[in-house]
Design a protein around this motif. Structure first.
Motif, PDB file in Angstrom:
ATOM      1  N   VAL A  39      -0.206   2.574   9.100  1.00 26.04           N
ATOM      2  CA  VAL A  39      -1.032   1.693   8.746  1.00 26.04           C
ATOM      3  C   VAL A  39       0.006   0.551   8.763  1.00 26.04           C
ATOM      4  N   ALA A  40       0.038  -0.222  10.247  1.00 31.21           N
ATOM      5  CA  ALA A  40       1.343  -1.284   9.573  1.00 31.21           C
ATOM      6  C   ALA A  40       0.848  -1.921   8.766  1.00 31.21           C
ATOM      7  N   PHE A  60       1.202  -0.691   0.388  1.00 29.62           N
ATOM      8  CA  PHE A  60      -0.181  -0.028  -0.060  1.00 29.62           C
ATOM      9  C   PHE A  60       0.795   1.171   0.304  1.00 29.62           C
ATOM     10  N   THR A  61       0.566   2.290  -0.846  1.00 30.25           N
ATOM     11  CA  THR A  61       1.416   3.608  -0.289  1.00 30.25           C
ATOM     12  C   THR A  61       0.600   4.473   0.785  1.00 30.25           C
ATOM     13  N   VAL A  62       0.499   5.515   1.362  1.00 32.16           N
ATOM     14  CA  VAL A  62       0.095   6.976   2.153  1.00 32.16           C
ATOM     15  C   VAL A  62      -0.248   7.524   0.768  1.00 32.16           C
ATOM     16  N   GLU A  63      -1.015   8.516   0.000  1.00 30.22           N
ATOM     17  CA  GLU A  63      -1.607   8.940  -0.851  1.00 30.22           C
ATOM     18  C   GLU A  63      -0.977  10.533   0.362  1.00 30.22           C
ATOM     19  N   LEU A 107      -8.819   3.031   2.083  1.00 31.08           N
ATOM     20  CA  LEU A 107      -8.858   3.555   3.364  1.00 31.08           C
ATOM     21  C   LEU A 107      -8.061   4.714   3.960  1.00 31.08           C
ATOM     22  N   GLU A 108      -9.416   5.903   4.310  1.00 31.46           N
ATOM     23  CA  GLU A 108      -9.089   7.107   4.979  1.00 31.46           C
ATOM     24  C   GLU A 108     -10.327   7.362   6.269  1.00 31.46           C
ATOM     25  N   ARG A 119      -3.924   3.777   0.287  1.00 28.90           N
ATOM     26  CA  ARG A 119      -4.581   3.367  -0.893  1.00 28.90           C
ATOM     27  C   ARG A 119      -3.324   2.447  -1.340  1.00 28.90           C
ATOM     28  N   ALA A 120      -4.762   0.810  -1.076  1.00 26.18           N
ATOM     29  CA  ALA A 120      -3.871  -0.478  -1.508  1.00 26.18           C
ATOM     30  C   ALA A 120      -3.260  -0.902  -3.101  1.00 26.18           C
ATOM     31  N   SER A 121      -2.938  -1.648  -3.292  1.00 21.70           N
ATOM     32  CA  SER A 121      -2.812  -2.183  -4.446  1.00 21.70           C
ATOM     33  C   SER A 121      -4.103  -2.321  -5.057  1.00 21.70           C
TER      34      SER A 121
END
Length: 517
Positions: A511-512, A408-411, A492-493, A417-419
């Motif tokens: 997010v872990a 995932f990335t921190v948008e 997820l937001e 944002r997950a893959s």
């Protein structure tokens, strides 16, 4: 934790593994026929019977006469499991060469029968090099297939459980590059006159180079193809008829592992591996792992595929950072797999896990081994007791469903944002926040099948509120939710992050990990 119990476990491990090892081959009771010229080969193939070994002395075997099978040489006899028919060179260091007349017409060698073994042969100078039709349980070992106008080696027409190993296939598609695959398994959807059931075939330790189309093309309607430990040179790919990758995967339940591919600067090659489904039920459930891709540029996707499902894990690219194609809506990019009993961490528990764990206990090469998955009894020690439990799990079919960690990335602060590829699964975010706080969480995704009232078409962004939640005393908060099939762009937001009614900095949220099951 691993230990030093290997020596003590040898006898017991061997006993546990014996039920899953291959039985020794039976000795042939047939004839040995030494062949020294082309007519002798024609006669030996025509007269072959189960158990025969046809031995070719070094030389060139070429036939220009029409024998009725569109092939320079062909064999129609049936071998058996105990008594296969073997066609081999007398001296593998000085192999015999089987040739057609030109690269425009006919096959060089055509086999129509079960249980053949072709060993140490050179085959080429024909439209197609080697064709297997109605030839299940056949083995092609240590052969060289080259200089073909179209494909090099084709497993076709209801040929299953075949093995291609230690072969060198090169310079195919010299006249018709769009049909110049190195190895072709099955038949295309529009083909008539051939059976489509070409299942559970294996390509192993082959080198495939300078081919006009894909190195390996796995067609729709095939099941269970394995391609492993091969080397691919993409420099000859011409890009015609959609040929733009080392492997095209249209079959189901394929395993593609431990291969190495070199693009070698060829601009016609657009991907490493390409998944494609000409019909919705096919091109599904591939496992693609531990491959290495040399793709020249970090903007070349190493995997691509629309509406094709696959698990992709432990692959390497050079340069690093090559992506999974943005159209890979069902392709899971997996970082880790949790599944008790899955010792080799390939998202299934099967005989390969028994073999991997047994090899490790013996002190021999086991490849990748997951300590948490292999520690069946949870005692922190991997030993023969775990091996017994893995075997029981395989026999009884009681393995749990795997839990897969995905990237995932921190948008932006508070938005994660997950893959892609998580549709039709249950996704879990493990959020880390300050104890005693309140978080208003939502998840959002794009559903391509949802009716959109504004556009009048299918395709809509969906937002679902999870309500106001609080982390536990350790600052951990776990949220899970199911996704529909083909959902993409999941995020997820945190809309609000508060403590005592006061808004906090969302950059302090993290997010872990993100998992899917």
């Amino acid at each position: 934790m691993r230990n030093d119990m290997r020596t003590a476990a040898l006898v017991t491990a061997a006993a546990l593994l014996c039920g899953l090892t291959a039985a020794p081959a039976h000795a042939d009771d047939g004839r040995e026929i030494l062949v020294t010229d082309s007519q002798g080969l024609i006669d030996a193939l025509a007269d072959a019977r189960a158990g025969d070994t046809i031995i070719l002395r070094e030389g060139v075997y070429e036939n220009s006469r029409w024998l009725g099978k569109s092939a320079a040489f062909f064999g129609e006899a049936e071998g058996t499991a105990a008594h296969p028919i073997t066609l081999r060179s007398e001296d593998p260091e000085h192999p015999a060469t089987i040739r057609g007349q030109t690269q425009e017409h006919d096959y060089a060698l055509y086999i129509l029968g079960d249980y053949w073994r072709l060993e140490g042969l050179k085959i080429g100078n024909a439209s197609k090099g080697l064709i297997l039709d109605h030839s299940s349980h056949s083995v092609i070992s240590g052969c060289e297939v080259f200089d073909t106008g179209s494909e090099g080696l084709h497993i076709r027409d209801n040929s299953s459980y075949c093995l291609i190993e230690d072969c060198y296939i090169h310079d195919t598609g010299t006249l018709v590059p769009k049909y110049g695959e190195g190895i072709y398994i099955g038949s295309a959807i529009g083909t008539t006159g051939y059976g489509f059931d070409c299942h559970y075939n294996t390509v192993r330790r082959c080198e495939i180079a300078r081919v006009g189309a894909e190195c390996v093309d796995i067609k729709e309607f095939t099941i269970g193809t394995v391609v492993e430990d091969c080397t691919f040179d993409g420099s000859g790919i011409k890009g015609e008829n959609g040929a733009n990758s080392f492997i095209e995967i249209k079959g189901n339940d394929c395993t593609i592992r431990r291969n190495v591919g070199y693009r070698n600067g060829n601009s016609n090659q657009l991907y490493g591996f390409d998944l494609y489904c000409p019909t919705p039920e096919w091109g599904q459930n591939a496992r693609i792992y531990e491959n290495t891709f040399y793709l020249d540029s970090d903007d070349i996707p190493y995997i691509a595929g629309w509406r094709c499902s696959a698990l992709v894990f432990r692959n390497k690219t050079e340069p690093g950072g090559c992506p999974i194609g943005s159209n890979g809506n069902r392709i899971k990019d997996v970082q880790a797999i949790e599944c008790l009993g899955d010792a080799n961490e390939d998202a299934r528990v099967d005989a390969e896990d028994v073999q991997a764990l047994g090899s490790w206990i013996h002190g021999t090469e086991a490849g990748h081994l997951s300590d948490p998955n292999a520690d069946m009894n949870g005692d922190g020690v991997i030993d023969v007791f775990d091996l017994a439990l893995v075997k029981r799990t395989v026999v009884e079919g009681t393995a749990p469903d795997p839990v897969m960690t995905v990237p995932f990335t921190v948008e932006k602060p508070g938005k994660f944002r997950a893959s892609n590829g998580l549709g039709n699964g249950t996704v879990t975010y493990e959020v880390v926040a300050r104890p005693g706080t309140e978080i208003d969480l939502v998840y959002m995704y794009w559903d391509p099948h949802a009716p959109n009232e504004e556009t009048g078409k299918d395709g809509k962004s969906i937002t679902v509120s999870l309500g106001t939640l609080s982390p536990d005393a350790d600052g951990h908060l776990t949220v899970s939710f199911p996704l529909p099939e083909d959902a993409v762009s999941l995020a997820l937001e945190a809309w609000h992050y508060r403590e005592d009614g006061k808004e906090l900095d969302k950059a302090d949220l993290s997010v872990a990990r993100v998992t899917v099951q």
